[in-house]
Design a protein around this motif. Structure first.
Motif, PDB file in Angstrom:
ATOM      1  N   SER A 140       0.829  -1.197   0.000  1.00  0.00           N
ATOM      2  CA  SER A 140       0.000   0.000   0.000  1.00  0.00           C
ATOM      3  C   SER A 140       0.870   1.256   0.000  1.00  0.00           C
ATOM      4  O   SER A 140       1.907   1.308   0.661  1.00  0.00           O
ATOM      5  CB  SER A 140      -0.908  -0.010   1.226  1.00  0.00           C
ATOM      6  OG  SER A 140      -1.640   1.178   1.277  1.00  0.00           O
TER       7      SER A 140
ATOM      8  N   PRO B 205       0.040   4.814   4.349  1.00  0.00           N
ATOM      9  CA  PRO B 205       0.226   4.073   5.600  1.00  0.00           C
ATOM     10  C   PRO B 205      -1.085   3.888   6.352  1.00  0.00           C
ATOM     11  O   PRO B 205      -2.022   4.671   6.221  1.00  0.00           O
ATOM     12  CB  PRO B 205       1.196   4.949   6.403  1.00  0.00           C
ATOM     13  CG  PRO B 205       1.358   6.209   5.663  1.00  0.00           C
ATOM     14  CD  PRO B 205       0.732   6.068   4.323  1.00  0.00           C
ATOM     15  N   LYS B 206      -1.170   2.823   7.152  1.00  0.00           N
ATOM     16  CA  LYS B 206      -2.407   2.499   7.870  1.00  0.00           C
ATOM     17  C   LYS B 206      -2.791   3.565   8.883  1.00  0.00           C
ATOM     18  O   LYS B 206      -3.961   3.869   9.050  1.00  0.00           O
ATOM     19  CB  LYS B 206      -2.263   1.161   8.580  1.00  0.00           C
ATOM     20  CG  LYS B 206      -2.519  -0.017   7.714  1.00  0.00           C
ATOM     21  CD  LYS B 206      -2.600  -1.257   8.557  1.00  0.00           C
ATOM     22  CE  LYS B 206      -3.106  -2.394   7.709  1.00  0.00           C
ATOM     23  NZ  LYS B 206      -3.298  -3.602   8.481  1.00  0.00           N
ATOM     24  N   ASN B 207      -1.813   4.149   9.563  1.00  0.00           N
ATOM     25  CA  ASN B 207      -2.146   5.138  10.586  1.00  0.00           C
ATOM     26  C   ASN B 207      -2.776   6.388   9.977  1.00  0.00           C
ATOM     27  O   ASN B 207      -3.567   7.051  10.618  1.00  0.00           O
ATOM     28  CB  ASN B 207      -0.930   5.482  11.450  1.00  0.00           C
ATOM     29  CG  ASN B 207       0.195   6.112  10.642  1.00  0.00           C
ATOM     30  OD1 ASN B 207       0.128   6.185   9.428  1.00  0.00           O
ATOM     31  ND2 ASN B 207       1.229   6.527  11.343  1.00  0.00           N
TER      32      ASN B 207
ATOM     33  N   ASN C 270      -4.795   6.316   7.298  1.00  0.00           N
ATOM     34  CA  ASN C 270      -6.173   5.899   7.032  1.00  0.00           C
ATOM     35  C   ASN C 270      -7.009   5.955   8.302  1.00  0.00           C
ATOM     36  O   ASN C 270      -8.146   6.430   8.286  1.00  0.00           O
ATOM     37  CB  ASN C 270      -6.201   4.483   6.463  1.00  0.00           C
ATOM     38  CG  ASN C 270      -5.830   4.436   5.002  1.00  0.00           C
ATOM     39  OD1 ASN C 270      -5.880   5.448   4.316  1.00  0.00           O
ATOM     40  ND2 ASN C 270      -5.447   3.266   4.538  1.00  0.00           N
ATOM     41  N   GLN C 271      -6.466   5.483   9.400  1.00  0.00           N
ATOM     42  CA  GLN C 271      -7.202   5.495  10.664  1.00  0.00           C
ATOM     43  C   GLN C 271      -7.462   6.921  11.128  1.00  0.00           C
ATOM     44  O   GLN C 271      -8.523   7.223  11.664  1.00  0.00           O
ATOM     45  CB  GLN C 271      -6.427   4.726  11.732  1.00  0.00           C
ATOM     46  CG  GLN C 271      -6.408   3.240  11.499  1.00  0.00           C
ATOM     47  CD  GLN C 271      -5.558   2.503  12.516  1.00  0.00           C
ATOM     48  OE1 GLN C 271      -4.763   3.115  13.218  1.00  0.00           O
ATOM     49  NE2 GLN C 271      -5.722   1.191  12.577  1.00  0.00           N
TER      50      GLN C 271
END
Length: 63
Positions: free
Chosen positions: A2, A5-7, A9-10
């Motif tokens: 991806s 980064p996931k953080n 998105n959160q």
């Protein structure tokens, strides 16, 4: 793999959720302040009957 980064998105999801909750609360407050009860004018039935039938009403207004 991806690119975002996931953080991040959160964080975006959390911000959007907070904004939506605030908007819903504000809309409920506005509804309760301005739209708490319907307003019906005096002699409403006579006015409606006069509009539908076209006959002048029997009760005259005094000012």
């Amino acid at each position: 793999m991806s690119l975002v980064p996931k953080n991040l998105n959160q964080k975006v999801v959390r911000e959007i959720t907070a904004i939506l909750i605030i908007k819903v609360i504000l809309l409920m407050i506005i509804k309760n302040i301005w739209f708490d009860a319907p307003t019906i004018p005096k002699n409403f039935d006579n006015q409606v009957a006069e509009r539908i039938a076209g006959n002048p009403s029997q009760i005259q207004e005094t000012r």
